[in-house]
Write a protein that holds these residues in place. Structure first.
Motif, PDB file in Angstrom:
ATOM      1  N   GLY A  22     -25.194 -13.572  24.236  1.00 12.78           N
ATOM      2  CA  GLY A  22     -25.428 -12.337  25.153  1.00 12.78           C
ATOM      3  C   GLY A  22     -25.179 -11.799  26.378  1.00 12.78           C
ATOM      4  O   GLY A  22     -25.548 -10.817  26.923  1.00 12.78           O
ATOM      5  N   LEU A  23     -23.642 -11.510  26.233  1.00 10.80           N
ATOM      6  CA  LEU A  23     -22.891 -10.137  27.107  1.00 10.80           C
ATOM      7  C   LEU A  23     -22.580  -9.563  26.689  1.00 10.80           C
ATOM      8  O   LEU A  23     -22.615  -8.819  25.731  1.00 10.80           O
ATOM      9  N   SER A  24     -22.992  -8.506  27.145  1.00  7.40           N
ATOM     10  CA  SER A  24     -23.110  -6.801  27.177  1.00  7.40           C
ATOM     11  C   SER A  24     -22.543  -6.362  28.636  1.00  7.40           C
ATOM     12  O   SER A  24     -22.558  -7.018  30.561  1.00  7.40           O
ATOM     13  N   HIS A  25     -21.841  -5.388  28.749  1.00  8.45           N
ATOM     14  CA  HIS A  25     -21.004  -4.522  29.864  1.00  8.45           C
ATOM     15  C   HIS A  25     -20.233  -5.557  30.551  1.00  8.45           C
ATOM     16  O   HIS A  25     -19.548  -5.819  31.835  1.00  8.45           O
ATOM     17  N   ASN A  26     -19.443  -5.452  29.032  1.00  8.99           N
ATOM     18  CA  ASN A  26     -18.367  -6.037  29.532  1.00  8.99           C
ATOM     19  C   ASN A  26     -17.317  -6.167  28.392  1.00  8.99           C
ATOM     20  O   ASN A  26     -17.633  -6.386  27.015  1.00  8.99           O
ATOM     21  N   GLU A  27     -15.942  -6.155  28.241  1.00  8.89           N
ATOM     22  CA  GLU A  27     -15.210  -5.530  27.116  1.00  8.89           C
ATOM     23  C   GLU A  27     -15.412  -6.888  26.179  1.00  8.89           C
ATOM     24  O   GLU A  27     -14.776  -6.429  25.362  1.00  8.89           O
ATOM     25  N   ASP A  28     -15.556  -8.007  26.657  1.00  6.88           N
ATOM     26  CA  ASP A  28     -15.674  -9.366  25.925  1.00  6.88           C
ATOM     27  C   ASP A  28     -16.719  -9.314  24.481  1.00  6.88           C
ATOM     28  O   ASP A  28     -16.876  -9.979  24.012  1.00  6.88           O
ATOM     29  N   GLU A  29     -17.805  -8.321  25.067  1.00  5.93           N
ATOM     30  CA  GLU A  29     -18.526  -7.967  24.139  1.00  5.93           C
ATOM     31  C   GLU A  29     -18.434  -8.138  22.575  1.00  5.93           C
ATOM     32  O   GLU A  29     -17.960  -7.553  21.954  1.00  5.93           O
TER      33      GLU A  29
END
Ligand code: HGY
Ligand code: MN
Ligand code: MN
Length: 415
Positions: A382-389
């Motif tokens: 669910g990760l976003s607004h993060n370089e690991d998206e």
């Protein structure tokens, strides 16, 4: 040609395009920093333009830099069906937020070209300027002007942290078009986007059929105290703006937690002045981000903050200024377009569920002026607004397949 479940996009080609676009404006940790109206944004726009023109599309650009690529329909009088999203990213953004929707739209065109499919309605792929609102607040600025929410003059005057204006930067990168923003009329618009939340992955669903979008308030707060020596200023004499921000940060969290499960609140931006290790902050400027799918909850959170934050400021001897820096009410997407998305997922055999978008999108504003809906695919953790998206190639392809079918159902296949 009948719309059947074996009509699909080319997932490898879509993935290759995503990876090629990700090379422009690379971040420090594998993601992207392609902020709006920077040279990196301009480079990404040129690459996208080259791909679209290679696919036989004709470009139009409006006075907000929104890019439109047109594929003819068999009925020149029919209003076009639009697909698209945004190519600009957060400073520590991922490779897929926005980009999947723009390149998923291009992949749809490439697939129609491969199969020589003609549609009654023209199809237009769009890249909206400044969806993120990170360099120039608010978010969804250009789609907001397109939908008549903001005036173009107000948008042009928006300043970044260095005092550069939107209008000057748009001119500088050479992407200020001549089309009158908002003049285009749409038959419908569909936006493909990663979920930016954990629900689809946790439930093992391929597709989010987005029925609603939550509303948002951005409140910019300025606290003014007195910068002074952190060593020699007695505690009772301090007017510590940094302490005020800390207490209001806690207040924002408490307010959001009191409205669970349908509310969120945080402070993501803050500027501390003079930001020196041995100076008590004399001034802080920070932005509160409140969201909820329920308009009463959203406005109640704002009202509680407006009532309680001044009391915190007063206790600490601080002046306070609260400005509205961004707002949109919760969104209900068009029933017909939402049904086209759901039909597409079913026809293709993809698992799906209705959902409310947690993030804001250009579709939220376009929904004011044209029938609009969104397609979502899962993202890892669910990760976003993060370089690991991260997403999978399969998720990207499933989302673009559903976009293809929803658009074809709406644009009507002629051959
Ligand atoms: O803030 C948002 O929801 C969007 O990512 N701009
Ligand atoms: Mn986005
Ligand atoms: Mn975003």
């Amino acid at each position: 040609m009948a719309l059947t479940g074996n009509l699909r996009i080319n997932g490898d080609r879509l993935w290759d395009s995503l990876m090629d676009m990700a090379k422009i404006g690379p971040g420090l940790r594998g993601g992207n920093n392609r902020q709006t109206l920077t040279d990196e944004d301009a480079e990404g726009r040129r690459l996208f333009q080259s791909w679209c023109e290679k696919a036989g599309l004709t470009m139009g650009v409006d006075t907000m830099g929104n890019m439109f690529f047109h594929r003819e329909g068999t009925d020149p009088d029919a209003l076009p069906v639009y697909v698209g999203s945004h190519l600009d990213t957060q400073p520590t953004g991922g490779k897929y937020d926005g980009v999947l929707g723009v390149l998923g739209g291009l992949e749809l065109i490439r697939t129609l070209n491969d199969l020589n499919i003609k549609t009654k309605h023209p199809i237009v792929v769009v890249n909206w300027t400044n969806e993120e609102g990170t360099r120039f607040a608010p978010a969804m600025l250009a789609s907001g002007v397109f939908a008549g929410i903001h005036t173009q003059d107000w948008a042009y005057a928006r300043e970044d942290a260095k005092g550069k204006t939107f209008g000057d930067e748009l001119e500088r990168i050479g992407w200020k078009g001549d089309e009158n923003v908002g003049a285009r009329k749409m038959h419908a618009l569909f936006e493909l986007h990663i979920e930016q939340g954990p629900i689809l992955e946790i439930e093992g669903k391929d597709i989010g059929v987005v029925t609603h979008g939550q509303g948002l308030w951005w409140l910019q707060i300025t606290l003014t105290g007195k910068d002074s020596h952190t060593g020699s200023t007695p505690m009772p004499m301090r007017r510590n703006a940094g302490l005020g921000m800390a207490r209001i940060t806690e207040l924002v969290h408490t307010i959001a937690m009191a409205h669970q499960p349908s509310a969120v609140g945080a402070i993501g931006h803050c500027d501390v002045y003079p930001n020196s290790r041995n100076v008590i902050p004399g001034k802080v400027i920070f932005t509160v981000d409140f969201r909820s799918p329920d308009i009463k909850t959203l406005n109640a959170m704002k009202a509680e903050l407006e009532e309680k934050a001044p009391k915190i400021a007063k206790e600490l001897g601080l002046e306070i200024e609260i400005e509205e820096a961004g707002h949109f009410d919760p969104v209900t997407f068009d029933e017909g377009c939402v049904t086209a998305v759901r039909n597409a997922a079913e026809r293709l055999g993809y698992s799906h569920r209705n959902m409310i978008s947690g993030a804001g999108h250009d579709a939220c504003w376009v929904n004011r002026v044209a029938p609009t809906a969104m397609v979502m695919c899962p993202c890892v953790g669910g990760l976003s607004h993060n370089e690991d998206e991260e997403i999978s190639k399969e998720w990207a392809a499933a989302g673009a397949d559903v976009l293809l079918h929803a658009v074809l159902e709406t644009a009507v296949i002629e051959t």
